[in-house]
Design an enzyme around this catalytic site. Structure first.
Site, PDB file in Angstrom:
ATOM      1  N   LYS A  10      62.292  -5.007  23.674  1.00 38.16           N
ATOM      2  CA  LYS A  10      62.297  -3.632  24.175  1.00 38.16           C
ATOM      3  C   LYS A  10      63.580  -2.901  23.783  1.00 38.16           C
ATOM      4  CE  LYS A  10      59.341  -4.877  28.096  1.00 38.16           C
ATOM      5  NZ  LYS A  10      59.228  -4.863  29.561  1.00 38.16           N
ATOM      6  N   TYR A  50      50.464  -0.183  28.153  1.00 36.84           N
ATOM      7  CA  TYR A  50      50.602  -0.448  29.588  1.00 36.84           C
ATOM      8  C   TYR A  50      49.515   0.228  30.417  1.00 36.84           C
ATOM      9  CZ  TYR A  50      55.099  -2.691  28.696  1.00 36.84           C
ATOM     10  OH  TYR A  50      56.081  -3.556  28.269  1.00 36.84           O
ATOM     11  N   ASN A 113      64.033  -5.325  31.394  1.00 40.17           N
ATOM     12  CA  ASN A 113      63.812  -6.778  31.370  1.00 40.17           C
ATOM     13  C   ASN A 113      63.632  -7.360  29.968  1.00 40.17           C
ATOM     14  OD1 ASN A 113      61.210  -5.927  30.972  1.00 40.17           O
ATOM     15  ND2 ASN A 113      60.301  -7.179  32.578  1.00 40.17           N
ATOM     16  N   HIS A 116      58.811  -8.117  26.295  1.00 37.51           N
ATOM     17  CA  HIS A 116      57.434  -8.183  26.793  1.00 37.51           C
ATOM     18  C   HIS A 116      56.673  -9.209  25.958  1.00 37.51           C
ATOM     19  CE1 HIS A 116      53.342  -6.959  27.853  1.00 37.51           C
ATOM     20  NE2 HIS A 116      53.085  -7.060  26.563  1.00 37.51           N
ATOM     21  N   GLU A 127      46.752  -6.380  22.234  1.00 35.22           N
ATOM     22  CA  GLU A 127      48.094  -5.869  21.949  1.00 35.22           C
ATOM     23  C   GLU A 127      48.449  -6.011  20.468  1.00 35.22           C
ATOM     24  OE1 GLU A 127      49.914  -6.482  26.450  1.00 35.22           O
ATOM     25  OE2 GLU A 127      50.523  -7.902  24.911  1.00 35.22           O
TER      26      GLU A 127
HETATM   27  P1  CMP Z   1      56.398  -6.335  31.038  1.00 30.80           P
HETATM   28  O1  CMP Z   1      56.299  -7.816  30.915  1.00 30.80           O
HETATM   29  O2  CMP Z   1      56.605  -5.559  29.806  1.00 30.80           O
HETATM   30  O3  CMP Z   1      55.093  -5.802  31.787  1.00 30.80           O
HETATM   31  C1  CMP Z   1      55.100  -4.643  32.606  1.00 30.80           C
HETATM   32  C2  CMP Z   1      56.440  -4.051  32.757  1.00 30.80           C
HETATM   33  O4  CMP Z   1      56.600  -3.113  33.804  1.00 30.80           O
HETATM   34  C3  CMP Z   1      57.428  -5.133  33.103  1.00 30.80           C
HETATM   35  O5  CMP Z   1      57.625  -6.004  32.014  1.00 30.80           O
HETATM   36  C4  CMP Z   1      58.634  -4.302  33.522  1.00 30.80           C
HETATM   37  O6  CMP Z   1      59.348  -3.814  32.397  1.00 30.80           O
HETATM   38  C5  CMP Z   1      57.965  -3.095  34.176  1.00 30.80           C
HETATM   39  N1  CMP Z   1      58.109  -3.075  35.629  1.00 30.80           N
HETATM   40  C6  CMP Z   1      58.943  -2.280  36.272  1.00 30.80           C
HETATM   41  N2  CMP Z   1      58.855  -2.466  37.586  1.00 30.80           N
HETATM   42  C7  CMP Z   1      57.938  -3.419  37.793  1.00 30.80           C
HETATM   43  C8  CMP Z   1      57.413  -4.050  38.947  1.00 30.80           C
HETATM   44  N3  CMP Z   1      57.809  -3.723  40.166  1.00 30.80           N
HETATM   45  N4  CMP Z   1      56.474  -5.009  38.755  1.00 30.80           N
HETATM   46  C9  CMP Z   1      56.068  -5.337  37.522  1.00 30.80           C
HETATM   47  N5  CMP Z   1      56.551  -4.762  36.387  1.00 30.80           N
HETATM   48  C10 CMP Z   1      57.471  -3.800  36.533  1.00 30.80           C
END
Ligand code: CMP
Length: 151
Positions: A10, A50, A113, A116, A127
């Protein structure tokens, strides 16, 4: 089973100069990068990726985050690659991730984070197709494969 999974480093990963570091973890595990490119996601692409999260409270911040700068998108192949990569990532919230996992080592905050990765075969297919043409995925053999796998 040999699987393909979609992985996105990311915008925070690119900005924090962690691309090489994180890709090298996948390489060292024995996983194979079969497609890769640096792209700046537009809102449409981010919303498609998403779509599952539409309506959730973190949806808008998530779309803003992943469209805030370039990302590196990859297709990674290997034995049970979906599970292998998800385990390497750690928990969605980096604070809950064990040290040694990617998010546990490089992240502190759910909305930053780092990486992904697809969570199932169906998601991986969807995806990968969202970001890559079939012609962009390269089939090849790596010299270390006979040491990573028993033939
Ligand atoms: P990702 O694995 O990319 O999948 C969904 C993304 O939403 C997650 O990582 C985070 O970057 C984002 N996200 C932000 N807040 C939350 C949350 N409370 N629960 C889950 N995903 C979140």
């Amino acid at each position: 089973m040999i699987e393909r999974t979609f992985v996105m480093l990311k915008p925070d990963t690119v900005q924090r100069n962690l691309v090489g570091e994180i890709l090298s973890r996948f390489e060292r595990r024995g996983l194979k990068i079969v497609a890769m490119k640096l792209i700046w996601l537009d809102r449409n692409k981010a919303q498609e990726l998403y779509s599952l999260h539409q309506g959730k409270d973190f949806y808008e911040p998530l779309i803003n985050y992943v469209t805030s700068g370039p990302s590196v998108v990859c297709v990674i192949e290997g034995y049970e690659a979906i599970k292998a990569v998800r385990n390497m990532l750690g928990s969605t919230n980096p604070i809950d991730s064990n040290a040694g996992s990617i998010r546990g080592d490089y992240g502190l905050f759910t909305r930053r984070n780092v990486v992904h990765a697809s969570d199932s075969l169906e998601t991986a297919k969807r995806e990968i197709e969202l970001f890559f043409d079939e012609s962009e995925i390269v089939e090849y053999t790596k010299a270390d494969e006979k040491w990573v796998y028993e033939s």
